[in-house]
Structure formats: structure tokens, C-alpha cells
Enzyme design. Structure first.
Site, PDB file in Angstrom:
ATOM      1  N   ASP A  65       0.965  -0.865   0.188  1.00 45.96           N
ATOM      2  CA  ASP A  65      -0.057   0.190  -0.476  1.00 45.96           C
ATOM      3  C   ASP A  65       0.694   1.532  -0.454  1.00 45.96           C
ATOM      4  O   ASP A  65       2.406   1.193   0.187  1.00 45.96           O
ATOM      5  CB  ASP A  65      -0.865   0.038   1.097  1.00 45.96           C
ATOM      6  N   TYR A  67       1.918   4.655   2.041  1.00 44.66           N
ATOM      7  CA  TYR A  67       2.216   4.709   3.478  1.00 44.66           C
ATOM      8  C   TYR A  67       0.629   5.650   3.333  1.00 44.66           C
ATOM      9  O   TYR A  67       0.317   6.615   2.420  1.00 44.66           O
ATOM     10  CB  TYR A  67       2.854   5.808   3.478  1.00 44.66           C
ATOM     11  N   HIS A 188      10.074  -9.314   4.000  1.00 38.03           N
ATOM     12  CA  HIS A 188       9.895  -7.614   4.148  1.00 38.03           C
ATOM     13  C   HIS A 188      11.000  -7.343   4.902  1.00 38.03           C
ATOM     14  O   HIS A 188      11.536  -7.322   6.004  1.00 38.03           O
ATOM     15  CB  HIS A 188       8.475  -7.610   4.748  1.00 38.03           C
TER      16      HIS A 188
END
Length: 222
Positions: A65, A67, A188
């Protein structure tokens, strides 16, 4: 539909803009901007594409997504503006670059325009988000659109590097032909998972080695 996106991308993605899901997505996004605060600014929704034309892509870094904090999202995955505090995930990316390349980054701001202009497509799976509501624009059609982006690159280009960090990004890697592209996978870079394999992944040197081997100019990550 008249979508304002860089011409080479408009050509390769034209079919998507005509599909029903994209029309529904456009209606949803316009309504969201009218009714509340949404990031990034409308002019920056397709900024990743505008800075990195289709034929110039060398590396794809996939985010999830934009921020959702005030003043952060600027249309490039993981990036923020010149004067915005560098977020934790990007701090960890810079740490890995320094460790991997053995040099301290020259640039310390979170503005990654310099990467995009060298051929790094900093692509979020979802291109908009409601302020302070992570994931609020997921499953509205953006994922289908960005899957089409990945598929177009996989089918029509050769010898690209895809960096997939985290399970979400790895799942989107299903659309990549691994016989003609290099796919690099790692956890991640967020503080919650970076130590479990992102640190030490050496994706940046591996990407440059691959590009050089295939006759491309390597990326200046510093």
C-alpha cells in the site's frame, strides 16, 4: 477511458482501462478523493509509471500500500519526499544496501526518484489509500491492475529483475516468467521481519550483476 499515464504504459495497458473492474475502480477512487483525505495526491497516483517508461524498466520493486500518514506517500513504493522522515522499512533497505555494496549511501533522504529515473519501477500493489487507514483501498481493483502490469512486463520484456519482499509480494510473483527474468525473494524489510532474512539477502548487488551480464547498465543504488 482517458487515463493520464505515461504514453508507453498507456499503450501496453490500454486493454485494462476498458475493463469493467477498472471503470468501477475509477468511480470508487474519485468518490474517495471527493469525500475524504486520500493518498497520494491525485497527480501522483501513476507517478511510478511516469518516471519509468515501459521500455526503460530494468528492476521492479514491489510494495503493498502507499503510506497512509500525512505527507508521506508520493506515488513510489517505499519512498517519501525529500524532507520527510525516512520510514523504518526504507531505513532497513538503506542498511542492506550499505552492507551489500560496502559503501555508505550518498543520498540519505527517502526520495527515490533517482532510482526510478534509472529504470527501477517502484510499484505498489494498491495505488491509493485512505488517510490513516492501512489497506482501505485493497480489493477494489488495484490488485488486478497491478497484476496486469507485472504480466505485461513479464511477457513483453526480457531479463528484468523482480525484487519480492514479504509474502504479499511473493504471491504476486505468480505472474512472472522465471525462465526469462531474475526473481529475488526475501522477507519484508519492515522492523518486524528484516532480521529474518532481508538483511544479508544481497539483492542489490545480485541485481546489478544480472543486469551487467545481460548488457544493461547497473543501478546506482547509492
Amino acid at each position: 477511458m482517458n487515463v493520464k499515464i505515461e504514453p508507453s504504459w498507456a499503450k501496453h495497458l490500454k486493454g485494462e482501462f476498458e475493463k469493467e473492474y477498472f471503470k468501477d475502480l475509477t468511480t470508487f477512487v474519485k468518490k474517495e478523493y471527493q469525500e475524504g483525505k486520500v493518498y497520494p495526491a491525485p497527480k501522483n497516483i501513476f507517478r511510478a509509471f511516469d518516471l519509468c517508461p515501459f521500455e526503460q524498466v530494468k528492476v521492479v520493486i514491489l510494495g503493498q500500500d502507499p503510506y497512509h500518514g500525512d505527507g508521506q506517500a508520493n506515488g513510489l513504493a517505499f519512498a517519501v519526499g525529500e524532507d520527510v522522515r525516512v520510514p523504518p522499512s526504507l531505513q532497513n533497505i538503506f542498511k542492506e544496501i550499505e552492507s551489500d555494496l560496502g559503501k555508505s549511501p550518498v543520498h540519505t533522504s527517502g526520495d527515490l526518484t533517482r532510482w526510478a529515473q534509472q529504470g527501477v519501477l517502484l510499484l505498489n500493489a494498491t495505488l491509493t489509500v485512505r488517510a490513516h487507514q492501512a489497506g482501505s483501498h485493497q480489493e477494489k481493483g488495484w490488485e488486478q491492475f497491478t497484476d496486469a502490469v507485472i504480466r505485461a512486463l513479464s511477457e513483453k520484456r526480457a531479463s528484468l529483475v523482480f525484487m519480492l519482499w514479504g509474502n504479499y509480494a511473493k504471491a504476486k510473483g505468480a505472474h512472472i516468467d522465471r525462465s526469462k527474468h531474475l526473481v529475488l525473494e526475501a522477507p519484508h524489510p519492515s522492523p518486524f521481519s528484516a532480521a529474518s532474512g532481508f538483511f544479508g539477502c544481497k539483492h542489490f548487488s545480485r541485481a546489478n550483476d544480472y543486469l551487467t551480464t545481460h548488457g544493461e547498465t547497473p543501478i546506482d543504488w547509492l
